[in-house]
Design a protein around this motif. Structure first.
Motif, PDB file in Angstrom:
ATOM      1  N   VAL A   1      -4.453  -9.097  -3.821  1.00  0.00           N
ATOM      2  CA  VAL A   1      -5.092  -8.410  -3.119  1.00  0.00           C
ATOM      3  C   VAL A   1      -4.293  -8.156  -1.816  1.00  0.00           C
ATOM      4  N   PRO A   2      -3.729  -9.157  -1.117  1.00  0.00           N
ATOM      5  CA  PRO A   2      -2.801  -8.803   0.037  1.00  0.00           C
ATOM      6  C   PRO A   2      -1.595  -7.621  -0.473  1.00  0.00           C
ATOM      7  N   LEU A   3      -1.255  -7.636  -1.419  1.00  0.00           N
ATOM      8  CA  LEU A   3      -0.274  -6.430  -1.767  1.00  0.00           C
ATOM      9  C   LEU A   3      -0.935  -5.315  -1.632  1.00  0.00           C
ATOM     10  N   GLY A   4      -2.048  -5.264  -2.293  1.00  0.00           N
ATOM     11  CA  GLY A   4      -2.607  -3.999  -2.613  1.00  0.00           C
ATOM     12  C   GLY A   4      -3.002  -3.431  -0.983  1.00  0.00           C
ATOM     13  N   ALA A   5      -3.478  -4.369  -0.158  1.00  0.00           N
ATOM     14  CA  ALA A   5      -3.837  -3.971   1.246  1.00  0.00           C
ATOM     15  C   ALA A   5      -2.559  -3.616   1.805  1.00  0.00           C
ATOM     16  N   ARG A   6      -1.400  -4.005   1.747  1.00  0.00           N
ATOM     17  CA  ARG A   6      -0.301  -3.818   2.415  1.00  0.00           C
ATOM     18  C   ARG A   6       0.022  -2.157   2.065  1.00  0.00           C
ATOM     19  N   LEU A   7       0.099  -1.959   0.475  1.00  0.00           N
ATOM     20  CA  LEU A   7       0.439  -0.579   0.029  1.00  0.00           C
ATOM     21  C   LEU A   7      -0.476   0.158   0.618  1.00  0.00           C
ATOM     22  N   ARG A   8      -1.838  -0.055   0.583  1.00  0.00           N
ATOM     23  CA  ARG A   8      -2.752   0.904   0.914  1.00  0.00           C
ATOM     24  C   ARG A   8      -2.721   1.269   2.503  1.00  0.00           C
ATOM     25  N   ASN A   9      -2.319   0.463   3.484  1.00  0.00           N
ATOM     26  CA  ASN A   9      -1.950   0.769   4.681  1.00  0.00           C
ATOM     27  C   ASN A   9      -0.695   1.477   4.888  1.00  0.00           C
ATOM     28  N   LEU A  10       0.161   1.180   3.974  1.00  0.00           N
ATOM     29  CA  LEU A  10       1.486   2.111   3.844  1.00  0.00           C
ATOM     30  C   LEU A  10       1.131   3.479   3.881  1.00  0.00           C
ATOM     31  N   HIS A  11       0.448   3.667   2.704  1.00  0.00           N
ATOM     32  CA  HIS A  11       0.176   4.952   2.310  1.00  0.00           C
ATOM     33  C   HIS A  11      -0.655   5.778   3.407  1.00  0.00           C
ATOM     34  N   LEU A  12      -1.584   4.997   4.018  1.00  0.00           N
ATOM     35  CA  LEU A  12      -2.710   5.496   5.201  1.00  0.00           C
ATOM     36  C   LEU A  12      -1.652   5.950   6.482  1.00  0.00           C
TER      37      LEU A  12
END
Length: 324
Positions: free
Chosen positions: A264-275
């Motif tokens: 989950v934290p890895l997905g959150a970091r990736l999402r925030n990078l893309h946003l």
């Protein structure tokens, strides 16, 4: 036997249903049954839609909000014919005639000018009005305008083994956001729906319950981030590549609590990078220091720089980023 074959027809053939484990299914790739037991994206996110089709990007889309407002004001307040629009903005005659015919029913409301995810990392503006935008997909897209949101961008069929288009957006997206081809374009599913003043998750409750039975209580963002990191996993893409060419993506149900909460934290970091909201984005040392034509000729990477032509370059780019 030849006579029997010649006299047979599709109606008279006695068909036998093959079991799923039959050898013939191996041509579709190993792991088919396992993959099909996963969560379909379109079943998890109950509301989704394809991107907005404006039919007149040159008129109703702009990088600058003020320019778009002035353009629409000019159209609404002055006598402008469809031929003038075709000439000035290069519009098709059907779209130009359509908005001219709609003119008297359009209310000049600058609050309808909204951020528009035109391409990844390319946020522009459009006038979100079904009298000016040909296909606004209002039923779903309105949920990105009524309040804070994030949406999963995905395709029904991935075009090749190497290309896999998954992204996220806080805003309404354009048709062809990443790619438009004979297999279609991207869809977007909002994480939340705004209904009668309430903010409710756009998630299948039965699927959420099944996942929570394994991993414990979670937020909608937790589930979004789990899905997001799985869909970006090289191992996942390699293992299920053949199946991803045929239908909407499926992700495996989490098998245990420990692994889920690691992902989950890895997905959150990736999402925030893309946003572009992750701290690393604002700390970037990348620069574009030389003025010039801005024409992209033959990009090359040299000495931590990406040259777009002989004189201009992006500086401070790592080799890892360039290779990716």
């Amino acid at each position: 036997k030849f006579d029997v074959l010649c006299s047979a027809s599709i109606e008279t053939v006695r068909w036998n249903k093959l079991p799923p484990e039959a050898e013939v299914w191996k041509i579709e790739g190993e792991g088919k049954l396992e993959y099909e037991q996963g969560i379909s994206i379109v079943e998890l996110f109950e509301k989704n839609t394809t991107g907005i089709v404006t039919m007149g990007d040159a008129f109703i889309v702009d990088e600058h909000k003020v320019k778009l407002v002035n353009r629409v004001n000019d159209f609404l307040e002055n006598s402008i014919q469809d031929f003038d629009l075709q000439t000035k903005y290069g519009l098709g005659k059907n779209y130009a005639k359509w908005i001219v015919d709609n003119k008297n029913s359009i209310q000049n409301d600058t609050s309808k000018v909204v951020p528009f995810a035109y391409r990844p990392f390319d946020i522009r503006y459009t006038y979100f009005d079904n009298k000016l935008v040909w296909r606004p997909r209002t039923n779903v897209m309105k949920h990105f305008i009524l309040g804070d949101n994030v949406g999963l961008v995905f395709r029904r069929q991935q075009p090749t083994d190497k290309d896999f288009y998954i992204f996220s957006s806080k805003f309404v997206i354009s048709d062809g956001f990443i790619r438009s081809d004979n297999k279609g374009s991207e869809s977007i599913a909002p994480l939340y729906l705004y209904e009668n003043g309430d903010k409710v998750p756009n998630l299948n409750k039965e699927i959420v319950k099944k996942i929570e039975d394994v991993v414990g209580q979670l937020t909608p963002e937790d589930l979004f981030d789990y899905v997001y990191v799985i869909l970006h996993s090289p191992a996942y893409r390699t293992k299920y590549g053949e199946f991803l060419k045929n239908d909407f993506p499926r992700v495996p149900y989490p098998s245990n609590k420990k692994d889920f909460w690691k992902l989950v934290p890895l997905g959150a970091r990736l999402r925030n990078l893309h946003l572009l909201v992750a701290p690393e984005v604002s700390l970037s040392n990348t620069s574009f220091p030389v003025a010039g034509s801005d024409i992209v000729a033959s990009p090359i990477f040299k000495n931590q720089r990406i040259y777009i032509n002989d004189e201009q370059y992006w500086e401070g780019v790592s080799e890892q980023v360039w290779n990716f």
